[in-house]
Design an enzyme around this catalytic site. Structure first.
Site, PDB file in Angstrom:
ATOM      1  N   THR A  20      33.815  31.065  43.882  1.00  0.00           N
ATOM      2  CA  THR A  20      33.090  29.789  43.224  1.00  0.00           C
ATOM      3  C   THR A  20      34.158  28.727  42.752  1.00  0.00           C
ATOM      4  OG1 THR A  20      32.819  30.653  41.040  1.00  0.00           O
ATOM      5  CG2 THR A  20      31.074  31.178  42.630  1.00  0.00           C
TER       6      THR A  20
ATOM      7  N   GLU B 183      30.280  42.710  48.481  1.00  0.00           N
ATOM      8  CA  GLU B 183      29.266  42.733  47.791  1.00  0.00           C
ATOM      9  C   GLU B 183      27.653  42.448  48.122  1.00  0.00           C
ATOM     10  OE1 GLU B 183      31.682  39.314  45.693  1.00  0.00           O
ATOM     11  OE2 GLU B 183      31.128  40.282  44.182  1.00  0.00           O
TER      12      GLU B 183
ATOM     13  N   PHE C 277      35.927  47.440  41.764  1.00  0.00           N
ATOM     14  CA  PHE C 277      34.757  46.772  41.929  1.00  0.00           C
ATOM     15  C   PHE C 277      34.557  45.416  40.894  1.00  0.00           C
ATOM     16  CE2 PHE C 277      34.119  51.642  41.866  1.00  0.00           C
ATOM     17  CZ  PHE C 277      33.838  51.368  43.517  1.00  0.00           C
TER      18      PHE C 277
ATOM     19  N   PHE D 206      28.948  39.757  40.976  1.00  0.00           N
ATOM     20  CA  PHE D 206      29.564  38.763  40.060  1.00  0.00           C
ATOM     21  C   PHE D 206      28.424  37.663  39.719  1.00  0.00           C
ATOM     22  CE2 PHE D 206      32.851  35.277  39.677  1.00  0.00           C
ATOM     23  CZ  PHE D 206      33.850  35.871  39.136  1.00  0.00           C
TER      24      PHE D 206
ATOM     25  N   ARG E 286      28.368  31.645  39.932  1.00  0.00           N
ATOM     26  CA  ARG E 286      27.751  32.319  40.997  1.00  0.00           C
ATOM     27  C   ARG E 286      26.246  32.438  40.967  1.00  0.00           C
ATOM     28  NH1 ARG E 286      29.400  34.562  46.000  1.00  0.00           N
ATOM     29  NH2 ARG E 286      31.250  34.084  45.424  1.00  0.00           N
TER      30      ARG E 286
ATOM     31  N   GLN F 101      43.563  44.281  40.785  1.00  0.00           N
ATOM     32  CA  GLN F 101      43.193  43.583  41.824  1.00  0.00           C
ATOM     33  C   GLN F 101      43.986  42.213  41.886  1.00  0.00           C
ATOM     34  OE1 GLN F 101      38.812  44.222  40.345  1.00  0.00           O
ATOM     35  NE2 GLN F 101      38.580  43.157  42.341  1.00  0.00           N
TER      36      GLN F 101
ATOM     37  N   ALA G 167      35.457  38.704  45.451  1.00  0.00           N
ATOM     38  CA  ALA G 167      34.697  38.036  45.971  1.00  0.00           C
ATOM     39  C   ALA G 167      34.322  38.170  47.411  1.00  0.00           C
ATOM     40  CB  ALA G 167      34.950  36.581  45.829  1.00  0.00           C
TER      41      ALA G 167
HETATM   42  N1  LUZ Z   1      35.646  36.491  41.425  1.00  0.00           N
HETATM   43  C1  LUZ Z   1      36.016  35.149  41.239  1.00  0.00           C
HETATM   44  C2  LUZ Z   1      34.713  36.721  42.317  1.00  0.00           C
HETATM   45  O1  LUZ Z   1      36.920  34.685  40.507  1.00  0.00           O
HETATM   46  N2  LUZ Z   1      35.178  33.927  41.897  1.00  0.00           N
HETATM   47  C3  LUZ Z   1      34.091  34.506  42.311  1.00  0.00           C
HETATM   48  O2  LUZ Z   1      33.429  33.281  42.906  1.00  0.00           O
HETATM   49  C4  LUZ Z   1      33.806  35.817  42.809  1.00  0.00           C
HETATM   50  N3  LUZ Z   1      32.840  36.257  43.418  1.00  0.00           N
HETATM   51  C5  LUZ Z   1      32.474  37.436  43.515  1.00  0.00           C
HETATM   52  C6  LUZ Z   1      33.266  38.506  42.890  1.00  0.00           C
HETATM   53  N4  LUZ Z   1      34.562  38.100  42.299  1.00  0.00           N
HETATM   54 MO1  MOS Z   2      34.920  41.092  42.021  1.00  0.00          MO
HETATM   55  S1  MOS Z   2      33.377  41.301  41.431  1.00  0.00           S
HETATM   56  O1  MOS Z   2      36.412  41.380  41.611  1.00  0.00           O
HETATM   57  O2  MOS Z   2      34.912  40.762  44.008  1.00  0.00           O
END
Ligand code: LUZ
Ligand code: MOS
Length: 754
Positions: A435, A707, A223, A339, A305, A192, A504
């Site tokens: 975040t 999400e 995911f 997350f 988060r 990703q 995110a």
């Molecule tokens: N990844 C990340 C995430 O690095 N920071 C986030 O706030 C986040 N939130 C959801 C999924 N991936």
């Molecule tokens: Mo994420 S949990 O890689 O949006």
């Protein structure tokens, strides 16, 4: 015209994933040797039996790393290959290369790693008691909880546990690497975040990032599992190519994958909630013990988060939350859709359930009473603007005719002695933005070619979520073209640098904004040219559906002709666009400010039917009212909601990620790790979108979708609890997911589930 969108190619089986890519004839295949106990000190590595297997076998250890043997980013606590100790059962210890994959796997099994056992800890609370943390605790303290609790008519406390979750993307982790002329590394990674892999490879090989190219064409699901943790496999493949001088492919089988890689973080939490006599929540306190596993990875961002979603969709004036990130000898838990937010949502909903029991009140009434309203501020001070928590909740209860719905369930339960039904509502309010403030940026590169076709490159990785389709739509709308004229390219570090992971839920927001900025630059240049060609002032000139318009009416000038003329006139038909989310002021040190660009709202009701004899259950229905802003692609968003719900239901009801007392993962194949399937899904599923609404933080007023809907799955836990209580009103309550039939049976029997 052929439909070249990712979805259409996928349906035809025409897309290639890492393992489908043809490789050069001299390519070596890689395998890893995993540790076979939870923690130990390495005493020696004997590769002789492996090397004797075949002349093509190479065995690569930590000492072969030419650069820095370290891929930890937030904290340097993660060697690519361990030098002295292994820290969990299933950790890759040694990289093995051979001419074929089966030889490589056989050879890996023959490598002997001798070591002496070291004490290990697996439980987050135990680790916390021993002060084993991977990062300093995070706290948000808002208002005055102690004074507020003292003034409450009701104060309830309790404990909540939630388990981990394996990502189970269809494509396991993998990478292909080769060293090209001049010692430059080229890596195709199932990641990703190509920039993260690029950084890890550069560091491991001792190269500048400019000498490392990482490409991510598409992923067979991710995911979150490939947000940070693809770096290991990308860097291992690159290391193999560096040491052997040959191209290397590394692709994990499911069992190795399930043992070696990180999953959703298990949490154990203590909470205290207080309300006035009318049920208005005045204070909430929580202490989260996050099982972080053996390295830092993304755990602090995930905890951030969690502590920012502590009150779910509810306004609570006094809040004190603390999150401990506990180091254990388990695989490093990592990003997974949601997350850290699902864990927080489950806690606040459990607290409200406990409060409702103590008050003898209706859960849904308490939920409705405490929802965020327009003009409220969250407990960190972020204003609720265009809030839709009440709108979504009210639309859902209206749609269900909730009062009568409950009466019908009660009637069913009164007339059935061997079966009970239960239902529960769950509202969501999910913050969109990374975040970590610095991550909220994206770049795009747009080319318009001489023939008028358009190519868009961004940092957004296509992983089945159809982000490429959304980007094509955004670019086409911005340029005034039919979508078929726009192609979206794979992501490589050559076209867009310093990308943040596609994560995110922000993939189409951030990259869509960057792409539209780039498209607007080109469009402005073309409009100036068209205005000159038509002898019109530029303000009156537009482009729609591939035709230049004047005051909105089509002119004689078409897109292709305009582009050709502009090219002849030496006008730049390429542009880079860059977007950084404005207005993010949150400071984790003070716990005040605006952490998110906006919130996604919604509400779901899940209804279950419980068989009291067998303690098995079926999901009767899921009814969802969801806020997608002004929807960009309804089919895509619907698919995202259904998929997220399935994963949420899997997490709360089914997926039982268990480690033995020795730290060994017990269910390490898909024959023993239970997943939601079509039959498990609710018999009736009704997804309704709230009416369109403005959202200046995403392209064309859309909203992120990945999400937030996962949280809806939590409704199923409370629906099942409701059914259990219908059978046994005095059943004990253990807030613990997954709520597998064995736990249901224990509650029905008046035992404590284990
Ligand atoms: N990844 C990340 C995430 O690095 N920071 C986030 O706030 C986040 N939130 C959801 C999924 N991936
Ligand atoms: Mo994420 S949990 O890689 O949006």
């Amino acid at each position: 015209m052929k439909d070249r969108t990712a979805a259409a190619l996928n349906l035809r089986g025409a897309t290639r994933y890492i393992d489908d890519l043809p490789v050069p004839a001299d390519c070596l295949q890689a395998a890893v040797k995993l540790s076979e106990s939870a923690r130990g000190r390495i005493l020696g590595i004997d590769a002789s039996a492996a090397l004797a297997l075949d002349p093509s076998v190479r065995v690569i250890t930590a000492g072969d790393v030419p650069g820095i043997n370290q891929i930890g980013f937030a904290v340097p606590d993660e060697p690519l290959l361990p030098e002295r100790e292994w820290e969990y059962w299933g950790q890759p210890l040694v990289l093995v290369l051979a001419a074929t994959r089966s030889l490589a796997r056989k050879a890996a099994a023959l490598v002997e790693v001798s070591g002496e056992p070291l004490p290990a800890v697996f439980d987050a609370r135990e680790a916390a008691a021993a002060r084993q943390f991977i990062f300093p605790a995070q706290t948000i303290n808002s208002g005055d909880v102690e004074a507020a609790f003292a003034s409450c008519a009701y104060v309830v406390s309790g404990r909540v546990d939630s388990g981990g979750q394996e990502h189970v993307y269809l494509e396991t982790q993998g990478a292909y690497a080769e060293i090209r002329e001049g010692g430059k590394a080229f890596v195709i990674s199932s990641t990703q975040g190509p920039t993260g892999v690029q950084r890890a490879v550069a560091q491991a090989l001792g190269l500048p990032m400019s000498a490392v190219e990482v490409e991510a064409r598409r992923l067979g699901g991710a995911f979150g599992g490939k947000e940070d943790q693809a770096s290991t496999w990308g860097a291992l493949a690159a290391l193999g190519a560096w040491v052997s001088g040959k191209p290397v492919k590394l692709y994990l089988d499911r069992r190795v994958h399930m043992r070696a890689t990180g999953k959703r973080h298990p949490y154990s939490t203590d909470f205290r909630i207080g309300a006035d006599a009318e049920g208005r929540i005045l204070a909430f306190e929580a202490t989260y013990y996050q099982n972080s596993g053996c390295t830092c990875d993304l755990s602090p961002a995930i905890m951030a988060r969690t502590v920012l979603h502590a009150t779910g969709a509810y306004k609570v004036p006094n809040v004190k939350v603390t999150g401990y990130m506990c180091r254990t000898n388990l695989p490093s838990f990592t990003a997974f859709r949601g997350f850290g937010a699902p864990q927080a949502f489950f806690v606040i909903e459990a607290a409200i359930d406990a409060l409702a029991r103590a008050m003898g009140a209706d859960r849904a009434v308490l939920q409705r009473k405490n929802l965020y309203r327009e003009g409220d501020a969250t407990y960190v001070g972020m204003p609720i603007v265009r809030g839709r928590a009440e709108e979504a909740f009210d639309r859902l209860t209206e749609k269900l005719a909730w009062k009568e719905y409950r009466v019908d369930i009660d009637a069913f339960n009164a007339s059935h002695s061997m079966e009970k039904k239960g239902a529960a509502i769950l509202p969501i309010c999910f913050g969109i933005s990374f975040t970590k403030r610095s991550m909220n940026q994206a770049g795009a590169l747009v080319h318009v070619y001489q023939d008028g076709s358009v190519l868009v490159s961004t940092g957004a990785i296509e992983m089945g979520q159809q982000v490429s389709r959304k980007l094509a739509r955004v670019a086409a709308r911005t340029l005034g073209l039919p979508e078929a004229r726009v192609a979206v390219e794979r992501t490589t570090t050559l076209t867009v640098a310093n990308t943040v992971p596609t994560a995110a839920s922000t993939g189409s927001d951030l990259n869509g904004m960057a792409a539209s900025i780039a498209c607007r630059k080109i469009r402005d240049r073309l409009i100036a040219k068209a205005a000159a060609m038509l002898g019109e002032p530029p303000e009156r000139v537009g482009i729609a559906e591939g035709i230049v318009t004047v005051s909105g009416a089509p002119s004689r000038l078409g897109w292709d002709e305009l582009v050709a003329a502009a090219n002849q006139d030496r006008i730049d038909l390429s542009a880079h666009g860059f977007y950084a989310t404005p207005g993010l002021t949150y400071d984790p040190a003070t716990g005040r400010g605006t952490p998110f660009a906006y919130y996604v709202y919604g509400a779901a009701c899940v209804t279950v039917r419980l068989d009291l004899l067998r303690a098995t259950y079926r999901l009767e229905s899921a009814t969802i009212v969801h806020d997608a802003g002004t929807i960009l692609d309804e089919a895509v968003d619907r698919g995202q909601i259904e998929g997220a719900l399935a994963q949420g239901l899997g997490w709360t009801l089914l997926e039982d990620l268990r480690f033995g007392p020795d730290g060994r993962l017990l269910a390490d194949t898909l024959s023993t790790y239970k997943l939601p399937d079509l039959d498990f899904m609710p018999k009736a599923m009704d997804i309704e979108f709230l009416p369109p609404m403005d959202n200046p933080s995403a392209p064309f007023n859309s909203k992120a979708v990945g999400e937030p809907p996962l949280q809806y799955g939590i409704a199923a836990y409370f629906a099942l609890l409701d059914a259990v209580r219908a059978a046994k009103p005095d059943a004990g309550t253990v807030y613990d997911v997954p709520f597998i039939p064995e736990k249901v049976e224990a509650l029905l029997d008046g035992r404590r589930p284990c």
